[in-house]
Design a protein around this motif. Structure first.
Motif, PDB file in Angstrom:
ATOM      1  N   PHE A 119      -7.180  -6.644  -1.814  1.00  0.00           N
ATOM      2  CA  PHE A 119      -7.632  -6.246  -0.485  1.00  0.00           C
ATOM      3  C   PHE A 119      -8.687  -5.145  -0.568  1.00  0.00           C
ATOM      4  O   PHE A 119      -9.662  -5.138   0.198  1.00  0.00           O
ATOM      5  CB  PHE A 119      -6.438  -5.768   0.355  1.00  0.00           C
ATOM      6  N   LEU A 120      -8.495  -4.200  -1.493  1.00  0.00           N
ATOM      7  CA  LEU A 120      -9.499  -3.158  -1.674  1.00  0.00           C
ATOM      8  C   LEU A 120     -10.805  -3.760  -2.175  1.00  0.00           C
ATOM      9  O   LEU A 120     -11.898  -3.323  -1.789  1.00  0.00           O
ATOM     10  CB  LEU A 120      -8.987  -2.101  -2.657  1.00  0.00           C
ATOM     11  N   ALA A 121     -10.707  -4.767  -3.015  1.00  0.00           N
ATOM     12  CA  ALA A 121     -11.910  -5.442  -3.514  1.00  0.00           C
ATOM     13  C   ALA A 121     -12.660  -6.122  -2.377  1.00  0.00           C
ATOM     14  O   ALA A 121     -13.902  -6.152  -2.370  1.00  0.00           O
ATOM     15  CB  ALA A 121     -11.531  -6.458  -4.591  1.00  0.00           C
ATOM     16  N   ILE A 122     -11.925  -6.660  -1.408  1.00  0.00           N
ATOM     17  CA  ILE A 122     -12.576  -7.301  -0.262  1.00  0.00           C
ATOM     18  C   ILE A 122     -13.366  -6.270   0.543  1.00  0.00           C
ATOM     19  O   ILE A 122     -14.508  -6.516   0.963  1.00  0.00           O
ATOM     20  CB  ILE A 122     -11.539  -8.009   0.625  1.00  0.00           C
ATOM     21  N   ILE A 123     -12.761  -5.089   0.770  1.00  0.00           N
ATOM     22  CA  ILE A 123     -13.463  -4.033   1.512  1.00  0.00           C
ATOM     23  C   ILE A 123     -14.748  -3.650   0.794  1.00  0.00           C
ATOM     24  O   ILE A 123     -15.828  -3.566   1.405  1.00  0.00           O
ATOM     25  CB  ILE A 123     -12.556  -2.804   1.692  1.00  0.00           C
ATOM     26  N   VAL A 124     -14.642  -3.423  -0.509  1.00  0.00           N
ATOM     27  CA  VAL A 124     -15.826  -3.061  -1.298  1.00  0.00           C
ATOM     28  C   VAL A 124     -16.852  -4.194  -1.258  1.00  0.00           C
ATOM     29  O   VAL A 124     -18.061  -3.960  -1.089  1.00  0.00           O
ATOM     30  CB  VAL A 124     -15.430  -2.746  -2.754  1.00  0.00           C
ATOM     31  N   PHE A 161       2.017   1.021 -12.297  1.00  0.00           N
ATOM     32  CA  PHE A 161       0.935   0.051 -12.432  1.00  0.00           C
ATOM     33  C   PHE A 161       1.305  -1.347 -11.938  1.00  0.00           C
ATOM     34  O   PHE A 161       0.426  -2.120 -11.565  1.00  0.00           O
ATOM     35  CB  PHE A 161       0.482  -0.032 -13.894  1.00  0.00           C
ATOM     36  N   GLU A 162       2.607  -1.667 -11.913  1.00  0.00           N
ATOM     37  CA  GLU A 162       2.984  -3.036 -11.574  1.00  0.00           C
ATOM     38  C   GLU A 162       2.710  -3.387 -10.118  1.00  0.00           C
ATOM     39  O   GLU A 162       2.584  -4.575  -9.765  1.00  0.00           O
ATOM     40  CB  GLU A 162       4.472  -3.265 -11.895  1.00  0.00           C
ATOM     41  N   VAL A 163       2.617  -2.382  -9.233  1.00  0.00           N
ATOM     42  CA  VAL A 163       2.388  -2.665  -7.822  1.00  0.00           C
ATOM     43  C   VAL A 163       0.899  -2.792  -7.488  1.00  0.00           C
ATOM     44  O   VAL A 163       0.527  -3.335  -6.454  1.00  0.00           O
ATOM     45  CB  VAL A 163       3.036  -1.556  -6.950  1.00  0.00           C
ATOM     46  N   LEU A 164       0.037  -2.325  -8.377  1.00  0.00           N
ATOM     47  CA  LEU A 164      -1.396  -2.320  -8.089  1.00  0.00           C
ATOM     48  C   LEU A 164      -2.006  -3.706  -7.905  1.00  0.00           C
ATOM     49  O   LEU A 164      -2.882  -3.879  -7.051  1.00  0.00           O
ATOM     50  CB  LEU A 164      -2.154  -1.546  -9.181  1.00  0.00           C
ATOM     51  N   PRO A 165      -1.623  -4.711  -8.699  1.00  0.00           N
ATOM     52  CA  PRO A 165      -2.248  -6.040  -8.503  1.00  0.00           C
ATOM     53  C   PRO A 165      -2.091  -6.612  -7.108  1.00  0.00           C
ATOM     54  O   PRO A 165      -2.894  -7.449  -6.691  1.00  0.00           O
ATOM     55  CB  PRO A 165      -1.528  -6.912  -9.539  1.00  0.00           C
ATOM     56  N   ARG A 166      -1.054  -6.181  -6.365  1.00  0.00           N
ATOM     57  CA  ARG A 166      -0.875  -6.695  -5.014  1.00  0.00           C
ATOM     58  C   ARG A 166      -1.775  -5.981  -4.008  1.00  0.00           C
ATOM     59  O   ARG A 166      -1.952  -6.444  -2.884  1.00  0.00           O
ATOM     60  CB  ARG A 166       0.592  -6.556  -4.593  1.00  0.00           C
ATOM     61  N   LEU A 177       0.830  -1.207   0.000  1.00  0.00           N
ATOM     62  CA  LEU A 177       0.000   0.000   0.000  1.00  0.00           C
ATOM     63  C   LEU A 177       0.865   1.259   0.000  1.00  0.00           C
ATOM     64  O   LEU A 177       0.642   2.193  -0.769  1.00  0.00           O
ATOM     65  CB  LEU A 177      -0.916   0.006   1.228  1.00  0.00           C
ATOM     66  N   TYR A 178       1.850   1.260   0.890  1.00  0.00           N
ATOM     67  CA  TYR A 178       2.744   2.414   0.995  1.00  0.00           C
ATOM     68  C   TYR A 178       3.484   2.645  -0.316  1.00  0.00           C
ATOM     69  O   TYR A 178       3.561   3.768  -0.820  1.00  0.00           O
ATOM     70  CB  TYR A 178       3.733   2.180   2.136  1.00  0.00           C
ATOM     71  N   GLU A 179       4.026   1.580  -0.890  1.00  0.00           N
ATOM     72  CA  GLU A 179       4.810   1.710  -2.115  1.00  0.00           C
ATOM     73  C   GLU A 179       3.953   2.172  -3.284  1.00  0.00           C
ATOM     74  O   GLU A 179       4.370   3.017  -4.094  1.00  0.00           O
ATOM     75  CB  GLU A 179       5.476   0.373  -2.447  1.00  0.00           C
ATOM     76  N   ALA A 180       2.724   1.644  -3.381  1.00  0.00           N
ATOM     77  CA  ALA A 180       1.840   2.034  -4.482  1.00  0.00           C
ATOM     78  C   ALA A 180       1.512   3.517  -4.423  1.00  0.00           C
ATOM     79  O   ALA A 180       1.607   4.240  -5.431  1.00  0.00           O
ATOM     80  CB  ALA A 180       0.556   1.208  -4.432  1.00  0.00           C
TER      81      ALA A 180
END
Length: 438
Positions: free
Chosen positions: A227-232, A218-223, A83-86
């Motif tokens: 988790f964001l999808a789980i929250i939603v 963009f390469e860091v987003l898949p990781r 999260l921090y790196e993205a």
């Protein structure tokens, strides 16, 4: 004895017992048993076990350990680092961008973990050294993480909101929705202050850090996206009428464990045991306090203290906003010394009839109360987040951390003022999604 005088004695003895170092739950049970025995006779003690266990006989309480497992499984992985790196890659060219990316990471991680200390520890271990290396003052680096960590008790899913809902018999779904806009508003105020303080200081060197290509962004987003999808997904299942809060929490906990095992290779049985062990320990602590607070509330009601306080306040010829200001001061002081869960369980049943009689929405009040508790987390003498940050960066003094967090305390006070001026910030979304309430 006059119930008001008796209430003052209860308050004094409760403070003394809790300050003695006894755990909150044990302290509440000691005070409750003592006053019931002295003022209501020994027979009143016979009801204490029934009330204690009866308070735990609530299906909604199952959501607490499930959400804690959900947060613990995330905290045990590199999710915070990703999260921090993205955010750092996307905001590196913005004035104060590193502080903003840390605050954004705190907000997202807090929403997933629901724990302020865990958020401070996870994001602070990476963010504070990096901000200091880039030239940010120690106070800004430490204070922003301490303040960002408090967002976990407001942004849903929030264990604190669940506890308030159980203590006041208020809809947990409405409480979650009520925290969304104020939570985003607080994040926005924190970020706005960070950008302004960076611009005002003229320290533009912190802007010109490393640049990232679009591929690296963009390469860091898949990781992060799972988790964001789980929250939603959790929020959709809850508000879409698909599942109850407890069922939704169980699904979220299972999915977070699966993602932690699949994406972050959390296969080691010892690591999984640590997640479940720590979750169980924290859940038992919260449930123990809830049960003890139920006994404490019974004692106050049995001795007519609650009724007398409500009646006395109702007879006061004061403006309702003066009354609300007094309630806020009380909550602020209580938050300086006690954890949010303890304050909510002890104060909410007493304050709820008072604020509803004065014409305030209990859902709106839950948000105001929670922001007061956030201030307590970064205020001495017990400000937990201050000590967590000091443990991460021991060479930064507590005084520096405190001074660095004061502007963010001012942002929280401003948020309370805005909520008083525009209560729809907390009530509009619940009413729009679930229909008119109070």
């Amino acid at each position: 004895m006059d119930p008001l005088l008796l209430g003052a004695l209860v308050a004094i003895f409760t403070i003394l017992v809790l300050f003695s170092g006894v755990s909150v739950a044990i302290g509440l049970l000691i005070v409750s048993a003592g006053f019931l025995m002295v003022f209501d006779g020994m027979r009143s003690l016979e009801l204490m076990p029934e009330i204690f266990f009866g308070k735990l006989d609530n299906f909604a309480l199952l959501s607490i350990p499930m959400f804690i497992i959900m947060g613990s499984s995330i905290a045990s992985t590199r999710a915070s680092a990703d999260l921090y790196e993205a955010l750092e890659r996307w905001l590196t060219r913005v004035p104060g961008g590193l502080v903003i990316s840390n605050l954004g990471a705190c907000a997202l991680f807090a929403a997933m973990s629901g724990s302020s200390p865990a958020t401070c520890a996870a994001i602070g271990k990476m963010g504070i050294p990096e901000m200091r290396k880039r030239g940010y003052p120690d106070g800004v680096a430490a204070g922003s993480i301490a303040a960002g960590g408090t967002l976990g008790i407001l942004i849903p899913p929030s264990v604190t909101m669940i506890v308030y809902g159980i203590a006041t018999e208020t809809s947990i779904g409405r409480l979650f929705l009520a925290g969304v806009i104020p939570g985003l508003m607080l994040v926005g105020l924190f970020m706005a202050w960070s950008m302004y303080s960076t611009w005002r200081s003229g320290n533009l060197a912190v802007i010109s850090a490393r640049t990232y290509s679009w591929t690296e962004k963009f390469e860091v987003l898949p990781r992060v996206l799972p988790f964001l999808a789980i929250i939603v997904g959790v929020l959709y299942a809850l508000y879409g009428g698909i599942a109850t809060p407890s069922e939704t929490a169980a699904i979220g906990a299972l999915l977070c464990l699966l993602i932690a095992m699949i994406i972050y290779k959390l296969w080691n049985p010892r690591d999984l045991w640590v997640v479940l062990r720590d979750s169980t320990r924290e859940s038992v602590m919260i449930l123990f306090i809830i049960a003890a607070a139920g006994v404490f509330s019974y004692m106050l009601s049995s001795l007519f203290i609650t009724q007398a306080i409500a009646e006395w306040i109702g007879t006061l010829d004061v403006n309702r906003w003066v009354l609300m200001a007094c309630v806020n001061v009380f909550l602020l002081i209580a938050g300086f010394f006690l954890p949010p869960v303890a304050v909510i369980l002890m104060a909410a049943p007493i304050l709820l009839p008072i604020i509803t009689t004065a014409g305030f929405d209990p859902i709106w009040f839950a948000v105001v109360l929670t922001i007061n508790m956030e201030i307590g987390l970064i205020s001495p003498p017990v400000g937990l987040n201050l000590y967590v940050i000091n443990g991460i960066a021991p060479d930064i003094s507590l005084k520096t951390i405190l001074y660095g967090s004061l502007p963010f305390v001012a942002c929280m006070v401003l948020a309370i003022v805005l909520l008083c001026l525009f209560p729809g910030l907390a009530t509009w979304l619940p009413d729009a999604v679930m229909g008119p309430g109070f």
